[in-house]
Design an enzyme around this catalytic site. Structure first.
Site, PDB file in Angstrom:
ATOM      1  N   HIS A  79       4.494 -18.714  11.678  1.00  0.00           N
ATOM      2  CA  HIS A  79       3.570 -17.651  11.887  1.00  0.00           C
ATOM      3  C   HIS A  79       2.424 -17.453  10.898  1.00  0.00           C
ATOM      4  CE1 HIS A  79       7.870 -17.062  12.347  1.00  0.00           C
ATOM      5  NE2 HIS A  79       7.449 -16.649  13.507  1.00  0.00           N
ATOM      6  N   CYS A 101       1.094 -22.359  13.000  1.00  0.00           N
ATOM      7  CA  CYS A 101       0.519 -22.934  14.283  1.00  0.00           C
ATOM      8  C   CYS A 101      -0.884 -23.018  14.233  1.00  0.00           C
ATOM      9  CB  CYS A 101       0.894 -21.884  15.442  1.00  0.00           C
ATOM     10  SG  CYS A 101       0.337 -22.412  16.987  1.00  0.00           S
ATOM     11  N   HIS A 129       4.817  -7.599  11.256  1.00  0.00           N
ATOM     12  CA  HIS A 129       5.058  -9.151  11.749  1.00  0.00           C
ATOM     13  C   HIS A 129       4.546 -10.133  10.626  1.00  0.00           C
ATOM     14  CE1 HIS A 129       5.183 -12.517  14.578  1.00  0.00           C
ATOM     15  NE2 HIS A 129       6.220 -11.924  14.972  1.00  0.00           N
ATOM     16  N   GLU A 131       3.020 -13.011  11.323  1.00  0.00           N
ATOM     17  CA  GLU A 131       1.798 -13.487  11.739  1.00  0.00           C
ATOM     18  C   GLU A 131       0.801 -12.365  11.322  1.00  0.00           C
ATOM     19  OE1 GLU A 131      -0.885 -14.391  15.490  1.00  0.00           O
ATOM     20  OE2 GLU A 131       1.263 -14.546  15.851  1.00  0.00           O
ATOM     21  N   THR A 170      -1.290 -13.637  18.417  1.00  0.00           N
ATOM     22  CA  THR A 170      -1.224 -14.602  19.332  1.00  0.00           C
ATOM     23  C   THR A 170      -0.141 -14.280  20.339  1.00  0.00           C
ATOM     24  OG1 THR A 170       0.140 -16.253  17.870  1.00  0.00           O
ATOM     25  CG2 THR A 170      -2.243 -16.561  17.868  1.00  0.00           C
ATOM     26  N   SER A 228      11.367 -11.820  17.572  1.00  0.00           N
ATOM     27  CA  SER A 228      10.680 -12.752  18.267  1.00  0.00           C
ATOM     28  C   SER A 228       9.554 -11.704  19.146  1.00  0.00           C
ATOM     29  CB  SER A 228      11.134 -13.798  19.252  1.00  0.00           C
ATOM     30  OG  SER A 228      10.355 -14.345  20.058  1.00  0.00           O
ATOM     31  N   SER A 273      10.202 -19.676  21.215  1.00  0.00           N
ATOM     32  CA  SER A 273      10.886 -20.401  19.940  1.00  0.00           C
ATOM     33  C   SER A 273      12.259 -20.654  20.389  1.00  0.00           C
ATOM     34  CB  SER A 273      10.853 -19.326  18.683  1.00  0.00           C
ATOM     35  OG  SER A 273      11.076 -17.920  18.890  1.00  0.00           O
TER      36      SER A 273
END
Length: 316
Positions: A79, A101, A129, A131, A170, A228, A273
């Site tokens: 993330h 990523c 989150h 990310e 993303t 997720s 995932s």
């Protein structure tokens, strides 16, 4: 007694994306290279089955760098992490591997470039989150403002409406993000956006596949974890596309069979995932109870592959 007939629409693409595949490989290669234990800051990807499997091989999952001993390698999750985390690892002279990523890293680079050009950033994402925390943590405090909804756009207070740019998480809903971007452009006509949408190919492809099968399904199950983001978005997309009973399940054991009584068609997909073994488990559970006709509905083909970092390609 003859089993009831059931048509099962299997969405494709589904499950693992290239970024998740790479992140898991990074942990496995690191364990092979340096031996156990290898520390991982935050869940490498949001899936309990994957995390437990890696834990069994010798990975130790922690929330903060301070929980890691300085003499063992540490891996940062797919993330992404705030800039301060690798800086602190370097200060402590730790061996670290960044499993972020590459498509998330692209957003980080984009945000840094806009900042260098004197633009304040607006990020479309989910508060809390990993990310979002990682992307906002690329720039100094106050330089990235978070919006989650169209309503947030009306409230956001910017430094200069003529000097703005936006990026997105993303793993958002493609359709919801279009509306938020439209609201941003309406309120801030000078805002600079990405050359290409930040929402990744895997999120987009999985949502597109769900939109195709959902109208034909009495029920749709998304194999994935509650934490997720991309999996939860698939449930929302299915409901909006016309499947009133869309649910997230981590394993076949989570399926509510009583709620599915009388169904004739069911859709199955999986978040980015979720491994294929869990999808097979769900399909087999239906095959145990029904006379199943499995139909794969493929809306895109994926052949993206990301290399693991150089430090893992070099001999120990």
């Amino acid at each position: 007694m003859t089993a009831q007939k059931l048509t099962l629409y299997l969405a494709a693409p589904r499950g693992f994306c290239a970024g998740v595949d790479r992140a898991i490989k990074i942990v496995e290669i690191a364990l092979h290279k340096w031996g156990a234990p290898v520390y991982v800051r935050h869940e490498i990807v949001h899936n309990k089955f994957v995390v437990d499997s890696l834990r069994d091989k010798g990975a130790v999952f922690v929330e903060e760098l301070s929980d890691c001993p300085p003499d063992r390698p540490v891996i940062f999750s797919a993330h992404g992490v705030p800039k301060a985390v690798p800086a602190e690892a370097a200060r402590r002279k730790m061996v670290y591997v960044d499993a972020t990523c590459p498509l998330v890293s692209k957003v980080h680079i984009e945000a840094a470039r806009h900042h260098e050009n004197g633009l304040q950033m607006i990020m479309i994402g989910h508060a809390g989150h990993p990310e979002t925390i990682g992307t906002m943590g690329q720039l100094p405090d106050g330089e990235v403002l978070l919006v989650e909804t169209v309503a947030d756009v009306a409230q956001v207070q910017v430094r200069d409406p003529e000097r703005l740019a936006f990026v997105t998480q993303t793993t958002l809903s493609v359709d919801d993000t279009v509306d938020i971007v439209a609201a941003l452009r309406a309120r801030f006509p000078a805002i600079v956006g990405p050359h290409k949408e930040d929402i990744c190919y895997a999120t987009t492809n999985r949502q597109d596949a769900v939109k195709v099968i959902a109208p034909d399904c009495d029920a749709l199950l998304v194999v994935g974890a509650p934490n997720s983001s991309n999996s939860r978005r698939l449930v929302e997309v299915a409901r909006k596309a016309g499947c009133t009973y869309a649910q997230l399940v981590m394993r076949a054991s989570d399926i509510d069979w009583r709620a599915l009584e009388g169904i004739r068609t069911v859709g199955v997909t999986a978040g980015a995932s979720a491994p294929e073994v869990l999808i097979d488990e769900v399909i087999n559970a239906f095959c145990d109870r029904y006379d199943v006709d499995v139909r794969t509905v493929e809306t895109a083909t994926e052949n993206v592959e990301f290399k693991v970092p150089r430090v893992l390609r070099e001999p120990a």
